[in-house]
Motif scaffolding. Structure first.
Motif, PDB file in Angstrom:
ATOM      1  N   PRO A  10     118.598 155.290 -24.198  1.00  0.00           N
ATOM      2  CA  PRO A  10     117.367 155.085 -24.594  1.00  0.00           C
ATOM      3  C   PRO A  10     116.708 156.548 -24.966  1.00  0.00           C
ATOM      4  O   PRO A  10     117.364 157.551 -24.565  1.00  0.00           O
ATOM      5  CB  PRO A  10     116.595 154.524 -23.642  1.00  0.00           C
ATOM      6  CG  PRO A  10     117.236 154.875 -22.549  1.00  0.00           C
ATOM      7  CD  PRO A  10     118.886 155.224 -22.713  1.00  0.00           C
ATOM      8  N   MET A  12     113.477 159.246 -25.826  1.00  0.00           N
ATOM      9  CA  MET A  12     112.013 159.550 -25.218  1.00  0.00           C
ATOM     10  C   MET A  12     111.365 160.648 -25.956  1.00  0.00           C
ATOM     11  O   MET A  12     111.773 161.820 -25.851  1.00  0.00           O
ATOM     12  CB  MET A  12     112.392 159.879 -23.561  1.00  0.00           C
ATOM     13  CG  MET A  12     111.022 159.991 -22.806  1.00  0.00           C
ATOM     14  SD  MET A  12     110.425 158.191 -22.831  1.00  0.00           S
ATOM     15  CE  MET A  12     108.840 158.651 -22.682  1.00  0.00           C
ATOM     16  N   SER A  16     108.159 157.111 -29.325  1.00  0.00           N
ATOM     17  CA  SER A  16     108.595 155.966 -28.268  1.00  0.00           C
ATOM     18  C   SER A  16     107.589 155.689 -27.227  1.00  0.00           C
ATOM     19  O   SER A  16     107.643 154.424 -27.034  1.00  0.00           O
ATOM     20  CB  SER A  16     110.135 156.478 -27.967  1.00  0.00           C
ATOM     21  OG  SER A  16     110.057 157.573 -27.038  1.00  0.00           O
ATOM     22  N   ILE A  20     106.322 151.994 -26.769  1.00  0.00           N
ATOM     23  CA  ILE A  20     106.329 151.361 -25.347  1.00  0.00           C
ATOM     24  C   ILE A  20     105.016 150.638 -25.026  1.00  0.00           C
ATOM     25  O   ILE A  20     105.020 149.458 -24.415  1.00  0.00           O
ATOM     26  CB  ILE A  20     106.877 152.194 -24.275  1.00  0.00           C
ATOM     27  CG1 ILE A  20     108.575 152.350 -24.737  1.00  0.00           C
ATOM     28  CG2 ILE A  20     106.891 151.542 -22.896  1.00  0.00           C
ATOM     29  CD1 ILE A  20     109.334 153.523 -23.821  1.00  0.00           C
ATOM     30  N   ILE A  26     111.144 149.344 -27.570  1.00  0.00           N
ATOM     31  CA  ILE A  26     111.757 150.384 -27.025  1.00  0.00           C
ATOM     32  C   ILE A  26     112.850 150.828 -27.975  1.00  0.00           C
ATOM     33  O   ILE A  26     113.390 149.859 -28.636  1.00  0.00           O
ATOM     34  CB  ILE A  26     112.299 150.108 -25.501  1.00  0.00           C
ATOM     35  CG1 ILE A  26     112.669 151.216 -24.716  1.00  0.00           C
ATOM     36  CG2 ILE A  26     113.554 148.939 -25.545  1.00  0.00           C
ATOM     37  CD1 ILE A  26     113.036 151.099 -23.297  1.00  0.00           C
ATOM     38  N   SER A  77     107.427 148.581 -20.550  1.00  0.00           N
ATOM     39  CA  SER A  77     107.045 149.410 -19.619  1.00  0.00           C
ATOM     40  C   SER A  77     107.793 149.379 -18.563  1.00  0.00           C
ATOM     41  O   SER A  77     108.324 150.403 -17.963  1.00  0.00           O
ATOM     42  CB  SER A  77     105.603 149.309 -19.501  1.00  0.00           C
ATOM     43  OG  SER A  77     104.779 149.844 -20.696  1.00  0.00           O
ATOM     44  N   ALA A  80     111.374 150.415 -19.238  1.00  0.00           N
ATOM     45  CA  ALA A  80     111.564 151.692 -19.353  1.00  0.00           C
ATOM     46  C   ALA A  80     111.505 152.636 -18.015  1.00  0.00           C
ATOM     47  O   ALA A  80     112.218 153.526 -17.656  1.00  0.00           O
ATOM     48  CB  ALA A  80     110.103 152.479 -20.079  1.00  0.00           C
TER      49      ALA A  80
END
Length: 86
Positions: A10, A12, A16, A20, A26, A77, A80
């Motif tokens: 993923p 970040m 992003s 999210i 995502i 969320s 993540a």
């Protein structure tokens, strides 16, 4: 393709994090040969969430990004946090 071969990691970034929190999306870096169907199946198998929409693009560095919008009832969320990026 195997799920671990499809999804690399993923991402970040500030963008992003915004996606999210506000859009329930995502972003993943995926294998360039992976199709949207492959990505959807890999997301479901690896993270136990379902996607409602997947958009892909290939950036300047040659990596393929997948913008995965989760279905209602699933929270980006929470995913993540589970992945350790938030």
């Amino acid at each position: 393709m195997k799920p671990h071969d499809v999804i690399k990691y993923p991402t970040m970034t500030e963008r992003s994090v915004y996606m999210i929190e506000n859009e329930n999306k995502i972003i993943f870096i995926v294998n360039r040969k992976a199709t949207k169907k492959d990505i959807s199946i890999a997301i479901k198998e690896l993270y136990d969430v379902e996607s409602s929409e997947i958009r892909t693009l290939i950036d300047r560095s040659g990596e393929k990004k997948a913008f995965v919008k989760l279905k209602e009832g699933y929270n980006a969320s929470d995913l993540a946090i589970k992945l350790g990026i938030l």
